[in-house]
Design a protein around this motif. Sequence first.
Motif, mmCIF file in Angstrom:
data_model
loop_
_atom_site.group_PDB
_atom_site.id
_atom_site.type_symbol
_atom_site.label_atom_id
_atom_site.label_comp_id
_atom_site.label_asym_id
_atom_site.label_seq_id
_atom_site.Cartn_x
_atom_site.Cartn_y
_atom_site.Cartn_z
ATOM 1 N N GLU A 156 15.013 16.805 25.247
ATOM 2 C CA GLU A 156 15.412 18.191 25.015
ATOM 3 C C GLU A 156 14.991 18.553 23.604
ATOM 4 O OE1 GLU A 156 19.020 21.329 25.553
ATOM 5 O OE2 GLU A 156 19.584 19.244 25.220
ATOM 6 N N GLY A 157 14.109 19.530 23.507
ATOM 7 C CA GLY A 157 13.527 19.880 22.224
ATOM 8 C C GLY A 157 12.060 19.516 22.219
ATOM 9 N N SER A 158 11.592 18.962 21.123
ATOM 10 C CA SER A 158 10.165 18.658 20.995
ATOM 11 C C SER A 158 9.931 17.189 20.690
ATOM 12 C CB SER A 158 9.546 19.494 19.869
ATOM 13 O OG SER A 158 8.163 19.225 19.773
ATOM 14 N N TYR A 159 9.066 16.546 21.481
ATOM 15 C CA TYR A 159 8.593 15.210 21.123
ATOM 16 C C TYR A 159 7.411 15.314 20.182
ATOM 17 C CZ TYR A 159 4.927 16.102 24.590
ATOM 18 O OH TYR A 159 3.880 16.659 25.287
ATOM 19 N N ASP A 160 6.758 16.458 20.167
ATOM 20 C CA ASP A 160 5.662 16.748 19.239
ATOM 21 C C ASP A 160 5.342 18.228 19.377
ATOM 22 O OD1 ASP A 160 3.393 16.293 17.446
ATOM 23 O OD2 ASP A 160 2.166 16.632 19.221
ATOM 24 N N LEU A 161 5.486 18.982 18.303
ATOM 25 C CA LEU A 161 5.269 20.428 18.375
ATOM 26 C C LEU A 161 3.867 20.777 18.848
ATOM 27 C CD1 LEU A 161 7.109 21.591 15.125
ATOM 28 C CD2 LEU A 161 7.797 22.070 17.485
ATOM 29 N N ASP A 162 2.916 19.879 18.642
ATOM 30 C CA ASP A 162 1.538 20.129 19.067
ATOM 31 C C ASP A 162 1.267 19.658 20.487
ATOM 32 O OD1 ASP A 162 0.817 21.160 16.488
ATOM 33 O OD2 ASP A 162 0.780 19.101 15.763
#
Length: 418
Positions: A156-162
């Motif tokens: 939940e959220g980001s494991y990598d913004l890219d």
Amino acid sequence: MLTRRRFLGYTALAPAALSPIFWTSPPLQGSAADQAAPQISARAWAVHKRALIFDAHVHALDREFYHGGSMGTRQPDGQWDLPRAREGGVSAFFLSVFIPEEYYPGRFETKQAFRRVDDALRQLKMNGDQVALALNADDVERIHAQGKMAAVLDIEGSYDLDGDLGVLRDLYRLGLRSAQLSAHNWNQNYADSCCSPAKWKGLTPHGRDVIREMNRLGMVINVSHSSDDTISQAIDVSDVPVIATHHGLRSVNNIPRNMPDWLLKKLAAKGGVIGFQIGSEFSYPKEFAYVTAHQKKTFWDTTSIPDRVKGKTIYEVDQLVAPQFPMPGAQVPDSVMMTVDDWVGVVDRAIQMVGEDHVAIGTDFDGGPTLARGMRDVRDLPMITEAMLRRGYSEERIDKFWGGNLLRVFRQITQKRG
């Protein structure tokens, strides 16, 4: 892992002005342990105990990561731990590997994702007599047959913004089987969130590549927290159904975090499932308005984060966010509190729109939901079964809601690829 002793060391160095980004409520009047257990009929107990209870979203380990301890220890506060989950009849759950927005400005999100997955795997091993990691639907059924709970790892959220595909594959190899498209209430650099100004009008070309790679691997595409455009485009791109693990209906409470009717119909037409978040902030406008007025902001407001985390190390960010966990619901008067029947009415509205094959439970326990009147915590999930029986639901429909639908789609998504 951040142990209790280590966290207390950080706390001693912390400036008093620091506060968590998510709103927190005043302490509840007495712990859940002090509240009376609800009265459940023999029939409801029988139906509930027979069902496969598969919760699509639980904050099972935030407390333990930030404060130490074991998920197998019964706690006097919060809404969820393994002993109480067993009492509530839980068979399986999506274990939220939560990466809050505070980790994004310093680009700590990937390191934090690996730290949280490492901690989750340690906790599952520590409590191996009660719970085990599930990689597919067959695992869920096998683990359940052994008398244990099955845990599915979900970012939940980001494991990598890219959206680096190598990072995604590494996490898959560690056991991750579900990931959110948006960066919680922030935009990814490839997908828009529900609750931040749109940057991409949905998905970028790379965002579409992320979906295709998740399809290839057999990973759940979790569209909760995504913008309408992101969800709609994800449904179009994916070759399997997508899942909204913890959501609500915008036609019931008009907030961007909830799903509009047209989009729910599109999700269902592609075979998807919506998991209903158990809190009043999603499903009861009167209580949402009360809480928002008293907190003086919406629960998805993240605008203060960049200034509060500027220049901080990842360990200082840990110390900043730790006090919010476990995240309780708000304290509200009975006059604005929803009932379990109110909540089931929202599920029923979805069933009337898209049918009983596309609804599920996604409680968000310990992630902030304000529970219905009389509900203490996960132990009281049978109250929902009771309310569904009062509404005249068949046992087959109740079974589908509690786990049948989610298990079916989880099987379709994670099955071996040709």
